[in-house]
Design a protein around this motif. Structure first.
Motif, PDB file in Angstrom:
ATOM      1  N   ILE A   1      34.028  45.476  42.305  1.00 19.39           N
ATOM      2  CA  ILE A   1      33.580  45.541  43.878  1.00 19.39           C
ATOM      3  C   ILE A   1      32.132  44.533  44.290  1.00 19.39           C
ATOM      4  O   ILE A   1      32.448  43.935  45.057  1.00 19.39           O
ATOM      5  N   PRO A   2      31.334  44.611  43.193  1.00 23.33           N
ATOM      6  CA  PRO A   2      30.235  43.950  43.453  1.00 23.33           C
ATOM      7  C   PRO A   2      30.440  42.364  43.492  1.00 23.33           C
ATOM      8  O   PRO A   2      29.466  41.832  43.875  1.00 23.33           O
ATOM      9  N   TYR A   3      31.431  42.055  43.084  1.00 21.47           N
ATOM     10  CA  TYR A   3      31.656  40.333  43.053  1.00 21.47           C
ATOM     11  C   TYR A   3      32.335  40.009  44.483  1.00 21.47           C
ATOM     12  O   TYR A   3      32.539  38.927  44.566  1.00 21.47           O
ATOM     13  N   GLY A   4      32.126  41.055  45.427  1.00 21.11           N
ATOM     14  CA  GLY A   4      32.519  40.287  46.856  1.00 21.11           C
ATOM     15  C   GLY A   4      33.441  40.950  47.443  1.00 21.11           C
ATOM     16  O   GLY A   4      33.831  40.682  48.599  1.00 21.11           O
ATOM     17  N   PHE A   5      34.071  42.102  46.788  1.00 25.04           N
ATOM     18  CA  PHE A   5      35.232  42.855  47.627  1.00 25.04           C
ATOM     19  C   PHE A   5      34.703  43.671  48.617  1.00 25.04           C
ATOM     20  O   PHE A   5      33.853  44.334  48.349  1.00 25.04           O
ATOM     21  N   ASN A   6      35.563  43.856  49.796  1.00 24.97           N
ATOM     22  CA  ASN A   6      35.133  44.601  50.698  1.00 24.97           C
ATOM     23  C   ASN A   6      36.214  45.816  50.867  1.00 24.97           C
ATOM     24  O   ASN A   6      36.289  46.767  51.803  1.00 24.97           O
ATOM     25  N   VAL A   7      37.298  45.618  50.147  1.00 23.67           N
ATOM     26  CA  VAL A   7      38.310  46.576  50.180  1.00 23.67           C
ATOM     27  C   VAL A   7      38.846  46.758  48.694  1.00 23.67           C
ATOM     28  O   VAL A   7      38.878  45.955  48.282  1.00 23.67           O
ATOM     29  N   ALA A   8      39.112  48.069  48.137  1.00 23.72           N
ATOM     30  CA  ALA A   8      39.479  48.339  46.784  1.00 23.72           C
ATOM     31  C   ALA A   8      40.612  48.990  46.727  1.00 23.72           C
ATOM     32  O   ALA A   8      40.901  49.967  47.509  1.00 23.72           O
TER      33      ALA A   8
ATOM     34  N   ARG B   1      45.577  39.570  39.475  1.00 23.56           N
ATOM     35  CA  ARG B   1      45.653  39.238  37.999  1.00 23.56           C
ATOM     36  C   ARG B   1      44.510  38.344  37.448  1.00 23.56           C
ATOM     37  O   ARG B   1      43.926  38.655  36.345  1.00 23.56           O
ATOM     38  N   SER B   2      43.934  37.714  38.313  1.00 25.20           N
ATOM     39  CA  SER B   2      42.920  36.722  38.031  1.00 25.20           C
ATOM     40  C   SER B   2      41.297  37.676  37.717  1.00 25.20           C
ATOM     41  O   SER B   2      40.856  37.171  36.798  1.00 25.20           O
ATOM     42  N   VAL B   3      41.410  38.681  38.440  1.00 19.30           N
ATOM     43  CA  VAL B   3      40.318  39.675  38.215  1.00 19.30           C
ATOM     44  C   VAL B   3      40.624  40.341  36.945  1.00 19.30           C
ATOM     45  O   VAL B   3      39.695  40.489  36.068  1.00 19.30           O
ATOM     46  N   ILE B   4      41.888  40.913  36.922  1.00 17.85           N
ATOM     47  CA  ILE B   4      41.991  41.768  35.523  1.00 17.85           C
ATOM     48  C   ILE B   4      41.906  40.837  34.130  1.00 17.85           C
ATOM     49  O   ILE B   4      41.577  41.465  33.152  1.00 17.85           O
TER      50      ILE B   4
ATOM     51  N   ASN C   1      32.744  32.932  43.080  1.00 20.16           N
ATOM     52  CA  ASN C   1      32.347  33.847  43.707  1.00 20.16           C
ATOM     53  C   ASN C   1      33.011  33.982  44.966  1.00 20.16           C
ATOM     54  O   ASN C   1      32.997  33.103  45.740  1.00 20.16           O
ATOM     55  N   ILE C   2      33.899  35.257  45.195  1.00 23.32           N
ATOM     56  CA  ILE C   2      34.684  35.237  46.298  1.00 23.32           C
ATOM     57  C   ILE C   2      33.932  35.525  47.476  1.00 23.32           C
ATOM     58  O   ILE C   2      34.308  35.313  48.592  1.00 23.32           O
ATOM     59  N   SER C   3      32.527  36.088  47.040  1.00 22.23           N
ATOM     60  CA  SER C   3      31.780  36.331  48.419  1.00 22.23           C
ATOM     61  C   SER C   3      31.363  34.902  49.016  1.00 22.23           C
ATOM     62  O   SER C   3      30.773  35.108  50.263  1.00 22.23           O
ATOM     63  N   ASN C   4      31.648  33.872  48.652  1.00 17.73           N
ATOM     64  CA  ASN C   4      31.293  32.611  49.326  1.00 17.73           C
ATOM     65  C   ASN C   4      32.328  32.450  50.253  1.00 17.73           C
ATOM     66  O   ASN C   4      32.170  31.164  50.891  1.00 17.73           O
TER      67      ASN C   4
END
Length: 236
Positions: free
Chosen positions: A14-21, A222-225, A232-235
């Motif tokens: 989640i800290p890598y920029g996700f707002n829904v898990a 898949r790319s995360v796993i 950085n997806i938060s960009n």
């Protein structure tokens, strides 16, 4: 992805920029639980919880995420042959989104009419509407695009008309190792529902392609796993 996306894993990413898990996918009734066991027997990773444990387990997983990331929405991707177990899941405390799995393509799931075979149900609209009308959470429907014998554009309209809050599309295109960007753009241009794009989000270039289709958001698994997400997806 079943057997992998639990609270421990999601709290790390989640800290890598996700707002829904999204937790799951989980099987919620006897037919889907039996199918999950068969999948496990042939060596594929899968969640396996009996009926008397599954709903409390999901509740505990939601709580584990909310304790660490209180501002992140938590979704649970679930499978069942009837609406009632999904309604029960959608009323779990603090679960923000219940996601109906019309996406899985494992043979054992397809054999009981679930996963992407849900797209062929003549009562799919009623199935979704019954859930929408009886849960506290928002409702997402995850579909697979370009399934033989189905019209993805028609299914997208059906999901919207049934009252779902989100349409989550794995924009798979047979024979092509890339998302069906044109289909996503067509759906987004004609839909009022919030569209979440999935598939091929594995590079900055493809994130920009995904956003340009008009999606409300995008999902990554898949790319995360696999550990191959190198931006950085938060960009975005």
């Amino acid at each position: 992805m079943a057997g992998i996306t639990n609270a421990d894993f999601l709290n790390k990413v989640i800290p890598y920029g996700f707002n829904v898990a999204t937790l799951g996918g989980y099987s919620l009734d006897d037919p889907t639980i039996d199918a999950s066991k068969k999948i496990i027997e042939r060596g594929r990773k899968e969640f396996d919880f009996p009926l008397d444990m599954i709903f409390s387990h999901i509740g505990n997983e939601v709580s584990s995420i909310k304790k660490v990331h209180p501002n992140v929405k938590v979704s649970a991707n679930v499978r069942a042959t009837t609406p009632q177990p999904i309604i029960e899941a959608g009323n779990i405390k603090n679960l923000d989104i219940v996601e109906i799995n019309c996406h899985c393509r494992q043979d054992e799931i397809l054999a009981i009419g679930c996963g992407q075979n849900m797209l062929n149900r003549p009562d799919l609209s009623d199935f979704i509407s019954e859930i929408v009308d009886n849960v506290k959470s928002e409702v997402s429907v995850k579909i697979r695009a370009n399934v033989d014998g189905t019209d993805t554009f028609r299914i997208a309209s059906l999901v919207e008309d049934a009252g779902a809050d989100y349409l989550h599309i794995d924009a798979m295109k047979k024979g092509v190792f890339d998302a069906d960007w044109e289909l996503l753009e067509k759906i987004c241009s004609n839909a009022n529902i919030k569209v979440i794009g999935n598939n091929s989000v594995n590079s900055e270039e493809n994130v920009k392609k995904m956003i340009s289709t008009g999606v409300y958001g995008f999902s990554i698994a898949r790319s995360v796993i696999s550990g191959n997400l190198d931006f950085n997806i938060s960009n975005f």
